[in-house]
Design a protein around this motif. Structure first.
Motif, PDB file in Angstrom:
ATOM      1  N   LEU A  31       0.814  -1.219   0.000  1.00 61.32           N
ATOM      2  CA  LEU A  31       0.000   0.000   0.000  1.00 61.32           C
ATOM      3  C   LEU A  31       0.849   1.272   0.000  1.00 61.32           C
ATOM      4  CD1 LEU A  31      -2.978  -0.831   2.415  1.00 61.32           C
ATOM      5  CD2 LEU A  31      -2.896  -0.954  -0.082  1.00 61.32           C
ATOM      6  N   PHE A  32       1.795   1.369   0.936  1.00 60.56           N
ATOM      7  CA  PHE A  32       2.597   2.588   1.020  1.00 60.56           C
ATOM      8  C   PHE A  32       3.504   2.745  -0.198  1.00 60.56           C
ATOM      9  CE2 PHE A  32       2.478   3.196   5.943  1.00 60.56           C
ATOM     10  CZ  PHE A  32       1.115   3.422   5.850  1.00 60.56           C
ATOM     11  N   SER A  33       4.039   1.646  -0.686  1.00 62.59           N
ATOM     12  CA  SER A  33       4.895   1.722  -1.875  1.00 62.59           C
ATOM     13  C   SER A  33       4.110   2.219  -3.077  1.00 62.59           C
ATOM     14  CB  SER A  33       5.507   0.350  -2.179  1.00 62.59           C
ATOM     15  OG  SER A  33       6.451   0.000  -1.192  1.00 62.59           O
ATOM     16  N   TYR A  34       2.855   1.798  -3.176  1.00 62.54           N
ATOM     17  CA  TYR A  34       2.010   2.256  -4.286  1.00 62.54           C
ATOM     18  C   TYR A  34       1.871   3.778  -4.257  1.00 62.54           C
ATOM     19  CZ  TYR A  34      -1.922   2.859  -7.443  1.00 62.54           C
ATOM     20  OH  TYR A  34      -2.724   3.277  -8.482  1.00 62.54           O
ATOM     21  N   ILE A  35       1.650   4.336  -3.077  1.00 60.98           N
ATOM     22  CA  ILE A  35       1.513   5.794  -2.957  1.00 60.98           C
ATOM     23  C   ILE A  35       2.796   6.484  -3.407  1.00 60.98           C
ATOM     24  CG2 ILE A  35       1.135   7.725  -1.379  1.00 60.98           C
ATOM     25  CD1 ILE A  35      -1.362   6.036  -1.766  1.00 60.98           C
ATOM     26  N   LYS A  36       3.921   6.027  -2.896  1.00 57.21           N
ATOM     27  CA  LYS A  36       5.205   6.671  -3.209  1.00 57.21           C
ATOM     28  C   LYS A  36       5.509   6.627  -4.705  1.00 57.21           C
ATOM     29  CE  LYS A  36       7.096   5.508   1.331  1.00 57.21           C
ATOM     30  NZ  LYS A  36       8.023   4.620   2.074  1.00 57.21           N
ATOM     31  N   LEU A  98       5.081  12.752   0.942  1.00 55.14           N
ATOM     32  CA  LEU A  98       6.222  11.863   1.224  1.00 55.14           C
ATOM     33  C   LEU A  98       6.836  12.161   2.588  1.00 55.14           C
ATOM     34  CD1 LEU A  98       7.955  11.732  -2.279  1.00 55.14           C
ATOM     35  CD2 LEU A  98       6.347  10.100  -1.265  1.00 55.14           C
ATOM     36  N   TRP A  99       6.869  13.448   2.959  1.00 58.58           N
ATOM     37  CA  TRP A  99       7.388  13.832   4.269  1.00 58.58           C
ATOM     38  C   TRP A  99       6.509  13.283   5.387  1.00 58.58           C
ATOM     39  CZ3 TRP A  99       4.824  17.496   7.556  1.00 58.58           C
ATOM     40  CH2 TRP A  99       5.503  17.762   8.746  1.00 58.58           C
ATOM     41  N   GLN A 100       5.193  13.407   5.231  1.00 57.71           N
ATOM     42  CA  GLN A 100       4.282  12.890   6.251  1.00 57.71           C
ATOM     43  C   GLN A 100       4.401  11.371   6.377  1.00 57.71           C
ATOM     44  OE1 GLN A 100       0.391  14.362   7.167  1.00 57.71           O
ATOM     45  NE2 GLN A 100       0.419  15.787   5.436  1.00 57.71           N
ATOM     46  N   ALA A 103       7.473  10.354   8.215  1.00 56.68           N
ATOM     47  CA  ALA A 103       7.326  10.621   9.648  1.00 56.68           C
ATOM     48  C   ALA A 103       6.249   9.748  10.283  1.00 56.68           C
ATOM     49  CB  ALA A 103       6.995  12.100   9.868  1.00 56.68           C
ATOM     50  N   ASP A 104       5.624   8.853   9.470  1.00 52.50           N
ATOM     51  CA  ASP A 104       4.572   7.950   9.925  1.00 52.50           C
ATOM     52  C   ASP A 104       3.429   8.722  10.582  1.00 52.50           C
ATOM     53  OD1 ASP A 104       3.345   5.481  10.183  1.00 52.50           O
ATOM     54  OD2 ASP A 104       4.172   5.126  12.181  1.00 52.50           O
ATOM     55  N   ARG A 105       3.045   9.833   9.964  1.00 54.59           N
ATOM     56  CA  ARG A 105       1.955  10.641  10.502  1.00 54.59           C
ATOM     57  C   ARG A 105       0.608  10.017  10.137  1.00 54.59           C
ATOM     58  NH1 ARG A 105       2.356  16.853   9.669  1.00 54.59           N
ATOM     59  NH2 ARG A 105       1.223  16.800  11.643  1.00 54.59           N
ATOM     60  N   LYS A 106      -0.392  10.306  10.971  1.00 55.50           N
ATOM     61  CA  LYS A 106      -1.725   9.711  10.792  1.00 55.50           C
ATOM     62  C   LYS A 106      -2.776  10.790  10.524  1.00 55.50           C
ATOM     63  CE  LYS A 106       0.163   5.845  12.410  1.00 55.50           C
ATOM     64  NZ  LYS A 106       0.528   4.722  11.536  1.00 55.50           N
ATOM     65  N   THR A 107      -2.389  11.873   9.878  1.00 58.09           N
ATOM     66  CA  THR A 107      -3.327  12.972   9.680  1.00 58.09           C
ATOM     67  C   THR A 107      -4.468  12.555   8.758  1.00 58.09           C
ATOM     68  OG1 THR A 107      -2.148  13.886   7.763  1.00 58.09           O
ATOM     69  CG2 THR A 107      -1.464  14.662   9.944  1.00 58.09           C
ATOM     70  N   THR A 108      -5.637  13.107   9.037  1.00 58.14           N
ATOM     71  CA  THR A 108      -6.807  12.806   8.212  1.00 58.14           C
ATOM     72  C   THR A 108      -6.577  13.234   6.767  1.00 58.14           C
ATOM     73  OG1 THR A 108      -8.279  13.015  10.123  1.00 58.14           O
ATOM     74  CG2 THR A 108      -9.290  13.250   7.934  1.00 58.14           C
ATOM     75  N   ALA A 109      -5.876  14.363   6.580  1.00 52.92           N
ATOM     76  CA  ALA A 109      -5.607  14.857   5.219  1.00 52.92           C
ATOM     77  C   ALA A 109      -4.805  13.844   4.414  1.00 52.92           C
ATOM     78  CB  ALA A 109      -4.852  16.192   5.293  1.00 52.92           C
ATOM     79  N   SER A 153      -9.115   1.874  12.578  1.00 51.60           N
ATOM     80  CA  SER A 153      -7.782   1.951  11.994  1.00 51.60           C
ATOM     81  C   SER A 153      -7.426   3.401  11.706  1.00 51.60           C
ATOM     82  CB  SER A 153      -7.731   1.150  10.686  1.00 51.60           C
ATOM     83  OG  SER A 153      -6.508   1.344  10.012  1.00 51.60           O
ATOM     84  N   SER A 154      -6.128   3.700  11.669  1.00 51.92           N
ATOM     85  CA  SER A 154      -5.694   5.050  11.298  1.00 51.92           C
ATOM     86  C   SER A 154      -5.886   5.290   9.805  1.00 51.92           C
ATOM     87  CB  SER A 154      -4.229   5.282  11.695  1.00 51.92           C
ATOM     88  OG  SER A 154      -3.408   4.295  11.128  1.00 51.92           O
ATOM     89  N   GLY A 155      -6.029   4.242   9.027  1.00 53.78           N
ATOM     90  CA  GLY A 155      -6.385   4.390   7.620  1.00 53.78           C
ATOM     91  C   GLY A 155      -7.826   4.865   7.507  1.00 53.78           C
ATOM     92  N   SER A 156      -8.121   5.647   6.479  1.00 50.67           N
ATOM     93  CA  SER A 156      -9.463   6.203   6.329  1.00 50.67           C
ATOM     94  C   SER A 156     -10.502   5.084   6.215  1.00 50.67           C
ATOM     95  CB  SER A 156      -9.541   7.092   5.081  1.00 50.67           C
ATOM     96  OG  SER A 156      -9.403   6.309   3.907  1.00 50.67           O
TER      97      SER A 156
END
Length: 261
Positions: A31-36, A98-100, A103-109, A153-156
């Motif tokens: 999942l994360f690799s797909y985003i990057k 990519l910065w967020q 930093a493993d941030r969980k922001t809703t945005a 989950s922290s995922g939407s």
């Protein structure tokens, strides 16, 4: 690890995803690799669409909040390449995302944009959600025993529904009574679990929360929830104090309702 009997009063199972229902490697490596790999192309393709504009606006608001709170943000060094305003704006969004993530941030945005990108990947068949083999049979058994099952989950919420709706075992959404994400609050904050109990409509004492993260377990316990910590391959190692403090399972099959065989 031994079989654990559910407290007789428990009527709701609240499940984490990463490291609990789903391998951490799926989230990080797939999942994360797909985003990057696809974030820049995705923004370029959808930049003028309303949904994408809303995602970008939410990210901008998050950046403004970060600046107000003196939180570090991506620093944009002078770029000698000539870009259009759109290209520059897209580049800034990419850098922020990519910065967020780094930093493993969980922001809703962040989670909202990721959810929209993953929708494209799931619906096109590029990605299928992974679940551990013991998860589906256990949830079906719990539901037959009259328990309700929710995800936190922290995922939407959208990302959660995509993972289970397009899973390797087919569409599993019928197994769940509802989904919660960071709109309830951060998973390490006790008030988030109080809000979830209120939304479900039962006291926290009637809920059993399954997670692989002891900070989340601690927050849930603080409001009176029952907690079991899930130990899966690849999950963070627990300290001896954590292992002795919490009930542990390595498979959902180890959880038995009171009176069941």
């Amino acid at each position: 690890m031994a079989t654990i009997s559910l407290p007789a009063n428990v009527s709701v199972m609240l499940l984490d995803i990463e490291g609990t229902t789903t391998p951490i490697t799926f989230v990080k490596d797939i999942l994360f690799s797909y985003i990057k790999e696809h974030i820049e192309d995705y923004l370029s393709t959808h930049w003028e669409e309303d949904e994408c504009k809303q995602d970008v606006q939410l990210l901008k608001k998050q950046t403004e909040q970060d600046i107000r709170e003196h939180r570090a943000c991506p620093v944009h060094s002078p770029d000698q390449t000539v870009h259009t305003d759109e290209e520059k704006a897209i580049r800034e969004v990419v850098d922020n995302v990519l910065w967020q993530m780094a930093a493993d941030r969980k922001t809703t945005a962040l989670k909202q944009l990721q959810g929209h990108m993953w929708r494209t990947a799931y619906t096109s068949g590029k990605i299928k959600g992974e679940v551990y083999q013991d998860v589906v049979p256990a949830i079906r058994r719990w539901r037959q025993q009259g328990l309700k099952v929710y995800i936190y989950s922290s995922g939407s919420v959208e990302a959660q529904k995509l993972l289970f709706g397009y899973s390797v075992e087919g569409d599993l959404l019928e197994l769940f009574d509802g989904h919660f994400d960071t709109n309830m609050g951060l998973k390490v904050e006790s008030k988030s679990y109080q809000r979830i109990a209120e939304r479900i409509g039962c006291p926290p004492e009637d809920i059993l929360f399954l997670t692989d993260v002891t900070r989340e377990a601690k927050a849930a316990v603080e409001v009176g929830m029952n907690v079991v910590v899930v130990v899966r391959p690849g999950n963070a190692e627990l300290a001896e104090e954590e292992r002795s403090h919490y009930s542990l399972i390595s498979s959902f099959s180890q959880l038995q309702a009171t009176g069941s065989a």
